[in-house]
Scaffold this active site. Sequence first.
Site, PDB file in Angstrom:
ATOM      1  N   LEU A  73       0.823  -1.220   0.000  1.00  0.00           N
ATOM      2  CA  LEU A  73       0.000   0.000   0.000  1.00  0.00           C
ATOM      3  C   LEU A  73       0.856   1.268   0.000  1.00  0.00           C
ATOM      4  CD1 LEU A  73      -2.928  -1.065   2.367  1.00  0.00           C
ATOM      5  CD2 LEU A  73      -2.969  -0.842  -0.120  1.00  0.00           C
ATOM      6  N   HIS A  88       4.746 -15.488  -3.011  1.00  0.00           N
ATOM      7  CA  HIS A  88       4.879 -15.538  -4.478  1.00  0.00           C
ATOM      8  C   HIS A  88       5.769 -16.670  -5.021  1.00  0.00           C
ATOM      9  CE1 HIS A  88       8.325 -13.163  -3.245  1.00  0.00           C
ATOM     10  NE2 HIS A  88       7.682 -12.019  -3.208  1.00  0.00           N
ATOM     11  N   ASP A 124       0.348  -9.642  -4.621  1.00  0.00           N
ATOM     12  CA  ASP A 124       1.621  -8.909  -4.648  1.00  0.00           C
ATOM     13  C   ASP A 124       1.448  -7.584  -5.401  1.00  0.00           C
ATOM     14  OD1 ASP A 124       4.225  -8.164  -4.215  1.00  0.00           O
ATOM     15  OD2 ASP A 124       5.112  -9.662  -5.546  1.00  0.00           O
TER      16      ASP A 124
END
Length: 425
Positions: A59, A230, A303
């Site tokens: 963010l 990931h 992600d």
Amino acid sequence: MTSFLIKGVSVVGGPATDLRLRDGTVAEVGPDLPTTDAEVIDAAGLVALPGLVDMHTHLREPGREDAETVATGSRAAALGGYTAVCAMANTDPVADTAGVVEQVWRLGRRAGLVDVQPVGAVTVGLRGERLSELGAMAESAAAVRIFSDDGHCVADPRLMRRALEYVKAFDGVIAQHAEEPRLTEGAQMHEGEVSARLGLTGWPAVAEEAIIARDALLAEHVGARLHICHVSTAGSVELIRAAKARGVRVSAEVTPHHLLLTDDRVGGYDPVFKVNPPLRTERDVAALREAVRDGVIDVIATDHAPHTVEDKECEWAYARPGMLGLQTALSVALSVFGPDWRLLADRLSCQPARLAGLTGHGVDPAPGAPANLTLVDPAAQVTVEPAELASRSRNTPYAGLQLPGRVVATFLRGEPTVLDGKAVK
Ligand SMILES: NC(=O)N[C@@H](CC(=O)O)C(=O)O
């Protein structure tokens, strides 16, 4: 508080029914519910899913509000069907103290569009030298449960062991960015045929796999919870499969882009395709898809990595790695897996909510359940227009691509955050 009557919706792919939302919960489920004083939403042809939960969102606030803020990222999340996101710690200052994680948590509450659950850094400043104040972050108002140096690997095995031991006391999770730094020095893309042809320094699959193998052994030794961020290679899938079969407390996520895109995209040197870990090969993509289907990979996580034009649209070697993901994840997953709503709900909502300890999220709409849900139009086709995305950044790798599925509405505790495909604030 308004009550809503959602008419003729398919709950996670089931037969059409009505849902009544009242006082923050799903009050009733059944055919032909009376309208009473509710606001009616005609949901014929739509599918209701538990609100999506992203275990891996950047963010950028505090520090890089020019790329994203908690408010703009929250809006992108709600528009993507999310009701909760885990905010990564690689902010500036780094989220390595109770003060910073509480700040992010409060900014999330103020934006009020999704539940923002801060992730705490494992090490001070993400420098990999000493542990940050994990206990204080866990005890803070933000109640941090997931810790990650994402963007950096916790490369020192002794520090990794200590971190696992420390969080075990409160059932915390260490989410590892698996990248052996000595094997990726100067790396620009996946190491393989395409990197050889382009003359770019490669990021070999073994740099990811070596850390996963090591950390699975450490987690097994300590008996603590490890999450792999990931996952991008076929070899990683096999290591995780083997660790799970031995009973290691390991979970794993894959991104939408690693399920769809391959390293040949780098051929045009468009930095929008530069990402960490890098796009891999067809063989890896096939293995990752299979691992999502069979549950070796628990979670699809975005992600979401917003970057400014200055940081992204430059020469390949200087461009920051990362791609937007929040507003396209569900559509990419739908295009990859088809309308297997049970699978999509599980990997995009139920499993991430469970792993992140976000009670109230990841629960199918049923009487008494918290009304955190999203309504999807599976028949819609949407062309991705970067300028129309809610993120403050534009770095989507799907520009111009037509993808199936459109989020029509999202509800957070019974209140709409998205209606008619538009954010309510
Ligand atoms: N995934 C990315 O390509 N980028 C991430 C961090 C990182 O993992 O490098 C970011 O914060 O931009």
